[in-house]
Design a protein around this motif. Structure first.
Motif, PDB file in Angstrom:
ATOM      1  N   ALA A   1       2.083   2.539   8.283  1.00  0.00           N
ATOM      2  CA  ALA A   1       2.552   1.526   9.232  1.00  0.00           C
ATOM      3  C   ALA A   1       3.361   0.469   8.489  1.00  0.00           C
ATOM      4  CB  ALA A   1       1.366   0.931   9.991  1.00  0.00           C
ATOM      5  N   ASN A   2       3.068  -0.813   8.716  1.00  0.00           N
ATOM      6  CA  ASN A   2       3.773  -1.863   7.981  1.00  0.00           C
ATOM      7  C   ASN A   2       2.821  -2.640   7.077  1.00  0.00           C
ATOM      8  OD1 ASN A   2       2.375  -3.328   9.902  1.00  0.00           O
ATOM      9  ND2 ASN A   2       4.115  -4.604  10.514  1.00  0.00           N
ATOM     10  N   TYR A   3       1.773  -1.947   6.629  1.00  0.00           N
ATOM     11  CA  TYR A   3       0.853  -2.586   5.687  1.00  0.00           C
ATOM     12  C   TYR A   3       1.536  -2.777   4.331  1.00  0.00           C
ATOM     13  CZ  TYR A   3      -2.953  -1.484   8.948  1.00  0.00           C
ATOM     14  OH  TYR A   3      -3.768  -1.404  10.053  1.00  0.00           O
ATOM     15  N   PRO A   4       1.155  -3.816   3.609  1.00  0.00           N
ATOM     16  CA  PRO A   4       1.661  -3.971   2.248  1.00  0.00           C
ATOM     17  C   PRO A   4       1.178  -2.827   1.354  1.00  0.00           C
ATOM     18  CG  PRO A   4       0.627  -6.011   3.025  1.00  0.00           C
ATOM     19  CD  PRO A   4       0.277  -4.930   4.009  1.00  0.00           C
ATOM     20  N   TYR A   5       1.861  -2.663   0.236  1.00  0.00           N
ATOM     21  CA  TYR A   5       1.319  -1.799  -0.809  1.00  0.00           C
ATOM     22  C   TYR A   5       0.254  -2.581  -1.568  1.00  0.00           C
ATOM     23  CZ  TYR A   5       5.183   1.462  -0.061  1.00  0.00           C
ATOM     24  OH  TYR A   5       6.067   2.361   0.484  1.00  0.00           O
ATOM     25  N   GLY A   6      -0.702  -1.847  -2.130  1.00  0.00           N
ATOM     26  CA  GLY A   6      -1.759  -2.487  -2.894  1.00  0.00           C
ATOM     27  C   GLY A   6      -2.628  -1.448  -3.555  1.00  0.00           C
TER      28      GLY A   6
END
Length: 256
Positions: A141-146
């Protein structure tokens, strides 16, 4: 956030000559540091020839093709091993999907909601658009990378979704496999430089302020940049995109 990025890359030395870089391409950045360096790099790579979003289907065959002719999908690839599935260009374009391996689409590694939607040139900038499995892209989706400890979902190649364990942010993130973390870090450094000063209306996200990584994200991306050095895949991709867009990613040409 711009100054933090420059603290990391404030001493880039543009003395080395790489065969793929046109002579003199970075000459205006030679000897500069700090804001002057980032601004000089921005001036070098700005105003690129922007393809349309629909043209990306064709361009991705030039920029993201494996040696066996299949789509190079960083969300399903298993470097040195056998991937769970592979896609054929055009034939396997999304389309509808209900599970992994159904089709590939055009992944905005820097989600389009972070810069306001279908806005050019960001929307079709090949440096940040990758062909990826549609289902996995949907999970990201539009979650950040981490970096994920206990995953709520794991793809067939080991990419993970879950709470971030990297200091500074505890929300939901998507973690690609180690072999592509440096690729994505250098993608974000490109975005921060290419769109420097052109991002005042961008909505941003928990990972970026405009185009600039937040402190926690910059630390994460810099770690990924160091842990996963520039690969031949990135060099080849950089050269292929240069032929299309007439600009380059300085952090691939000069990772130092």
């Amino acid at each position: 956030m711009k100054n933090t990025l420059l603290l990391v890359f404030g001493f880039l030395a543009f003395q080395m000559v790489y065969p793929q870089v046109p002579p003199g391409y970075y000459s205006s950045a030679a000897g500069l540091a700090g804001e002057e360096l980032q601004e000089a790099l921005h001036d070098i790579i700005k105003g690129h020839n922007s393809p349309t979003y629909s043209q990306l289907w064709n361009h991705l065959e030039s920029t993201d093709k494996k040696s066996n002719g299949k789509v190079w999908d960083i969300y399903s690839d298993v470097p040195g091993g056998t991937p769970p599935y592979e896609f054929t260009f055009y034939i396997d374009q999304c389309g509808n999907y209900s599970s992994e391996g159904d089709c590939y689409n055009r992944e905005h590694s820097f989600p389009k909601s972070w810069f306001g939607g279908n806005v050019y040139p960001m929307y079709a900038d090949l440096y940040q658009v990758y062909p990826t499995d549609g289902y996995v892209n949907g999970k990201r989706a539009n979650y950040p990378y981490g970096e994920v400890g206990s995953a709520s979902w794991t793809s067939l190649n080991g990419s993970k979704l879950g709470s971030n364990t990297f200091p500074g942010y505890s929300g939901t993130v998507f973690e690609p496999i180690d072999e592509y973390k440096g690729d994505l870090a250098r993608t974000y450094f490109y975005m921060a430089t290419r769109y420097l000063g052109e991002d005042s209306n961008w909505p941003g996200s928990p990972m970026v302020n405009g185009s600039q990584p937040l402190d926690w994200a910059l630390n994460l991306l810099y770690d990924w940049h160091q842990q996963d050095p520039v690969s031949q895949k990135e060099i080849d991709r950089n050269n292929a995109i240069y032929l299309i867009q007439d600009n380059r990613n300085p952090f691939i040409d000069h990772p130092e």
